[in-house]
Write a protein that holds these residues in place. Structure first.
Motif, PDB file in Angstrom:
ATOM      1  N   HIS A  64       0.823  -1.204   0.000  1.00 55.38           N
ATOM      2  CA  HIS A  64       0.000   0.000   0.000  1.00 55.38           C
ATOM      3  C   HIS A  64       0.866   1.267   0.000  1.00 55.38           C
ATOM      4  O   HIS A  64       0.405   2.338  -0.356  1.00 55.38           O
ATOM      5  N   VAL A  65       2.104   1.130   0.415  1.00 54.46           N
ATOM      6  CA  VAL A  65       3.030   2.252   0.410  1.00 54.46           C
ATOM      7  C   VAL A  65       3.365   2.647  -1.034  1.00 54.46           C
ATOM      8  O   VAL A  65       3.683   3.786  -1.320  1.00 54.46           O
ATOM      9  N   TYR A 109      -4.741   0.949  -3.394  1.00 56.38           N
ATOM     10  CA  TYR A 109      -3.972   1.509  -2.284  1.00 56.38           C
ATOM     11  C   TYR A 109      -2.537   1.696  -2.764  1.00 56.38           C
ATOM     12  O   TYR A 109      -1.819   0.723  -2.977  1.00 56.38           O
ATOM     13  N   ASP A 110      -2.107   2.933  -2.933  1.00 55.34           N
ATOM     14  CA  ASP A 110      -0.771   3.168  -3.475  1.00 55.34           C
ATOM     15  C   ASP A 110      -0.336   4.587  -3.124  1.00 55.34           C
ATOM     16  O   ASP A 110      -0.632   5.539  -3.844  1.00 55.34           O
ATOM     17  N   ARG A 143      -4.037   6.738   6.520  1.00 54.44           N
ATOM     18  CA  ARG A 143      -2.697   6.158   6.358  1.00 54.44           C
ATOM     19  C   ARG A 143      -2.355   5.916   4.896  1.00 54.44           C
ATOM     20  O   ARG A 143      -1.204   6.044   4.488  1.00 54.44           O
ATOM     21  N   TYR A 144      -3.357   5.534   4.109  1.00 50.95           N
ATOM     22  CA  TYR A 144      -3.104   5.197   2.709  1.00 50.95           C
ATOM     23  C   TYR A 144      -3.896   6.093   1.773  1.00 50.95           C
ATOM     24  O   TYR A 144      -5.087   6.311   1.960  1.00 50.95           O
ATOM     25  N   GLY A 145      -3.214   6.566   0.745  1.00 52.75           N
ATOM     26  CA  GLY A 145      -3.893   7.274  -0.323  1.00 52.75           C
ATOM     27  C   GLY A 145      -4.368   6.246  -1.339  1.00 52.75           C
ATOM     28  O   GLY A 145      -3.683   5.260  -1.594  1.00 52.75           O
TER      29      GLY A 145
END
Length: 181
Positions: A64-65, A109-110, A143-145
């Motif tokens: 997800h990062v 999620y990225d 936390r996640y874009g």
């Protein structure tokens, strides 16, 4: 489906019908500290899987990062791996140990794409992206874009990464695609 019919005719079971001891280690690891993942040891990882009696390991291709766990030509590899092919090392070790492996590929999620390509972001009817929404539990909070699969450019990017993944690892027979439901 046609695939289901083939399995039934051949008396075969899918991996999830025969392997009940499964493992997934959360690898959504940020890069703000150069030490993160720098000492990740595939031999120790495999030993832990074996001690736990794992039959199927879910191995992250990306997170997800927005970083990959293989030396990708089209995405960005996690800096802590310093060029090491952690995914490939784990696929080889699992195969040799008789542990089936499922490759986990994150869609939507990225954080990296979210930061680099604002035009790809998911937005609500008020124009707020997922990190700006007060109640964004569906998107795992701020936390996640998240990026939109309806974006032609994002789809092309994701397809390119998936194609690279499938070409690089011919042993990949199943990829778990993770996107919000």
């Amino acid at each position: 489906s046609a695939a289901s019919d083939v399995y039934k005719r051949q008396g075969m079971k899918r991996w999830y019908e025969q392997n009940y001891r499964r493992n997934l280690i959360d690898m959504h690891v940020e890069e703000w500290d150069a030490r993160f993942l720098s000492r990740l040891d595939p031999d120790q990882y495999l030993e832990a899987l074996q001690r736990a009696g794992v039959q199927t390991a879910m191995l992250y291709a990306n997170s997800h990062v927005g970083v990959c766990y293989w030396p990708t030509e089209h995405g960005r590899q996690h800096a802590g791996l310093q060029g090491r092919d952690f995914l490939g090392q784990m696929l080889e070790r699992c195969r040799a140990a008789g542990i089936s492996a499922v490759v986990y590929f994150t869609l939507v999620y990225d954080n990296a794409c979210y930061a680099r390509h604002p035009q790809w972001r998911n937005v609500n009817e008020y124009g707020k992206n997922t990190r700006q929404q007060e109640d964004s539990a569906l998107f795992l909070g701020p936390r996640y874009g998240t990026v939109c699969v309806n974006s032609k450019d994002y789809r092309a990017y994701a397809k390119t990464l998936l194609a690279e993944l499938m070409e690089r690892y011919d042993s990949v027979s199943y990829t778990h695609l993770r996107a919000h439901e």
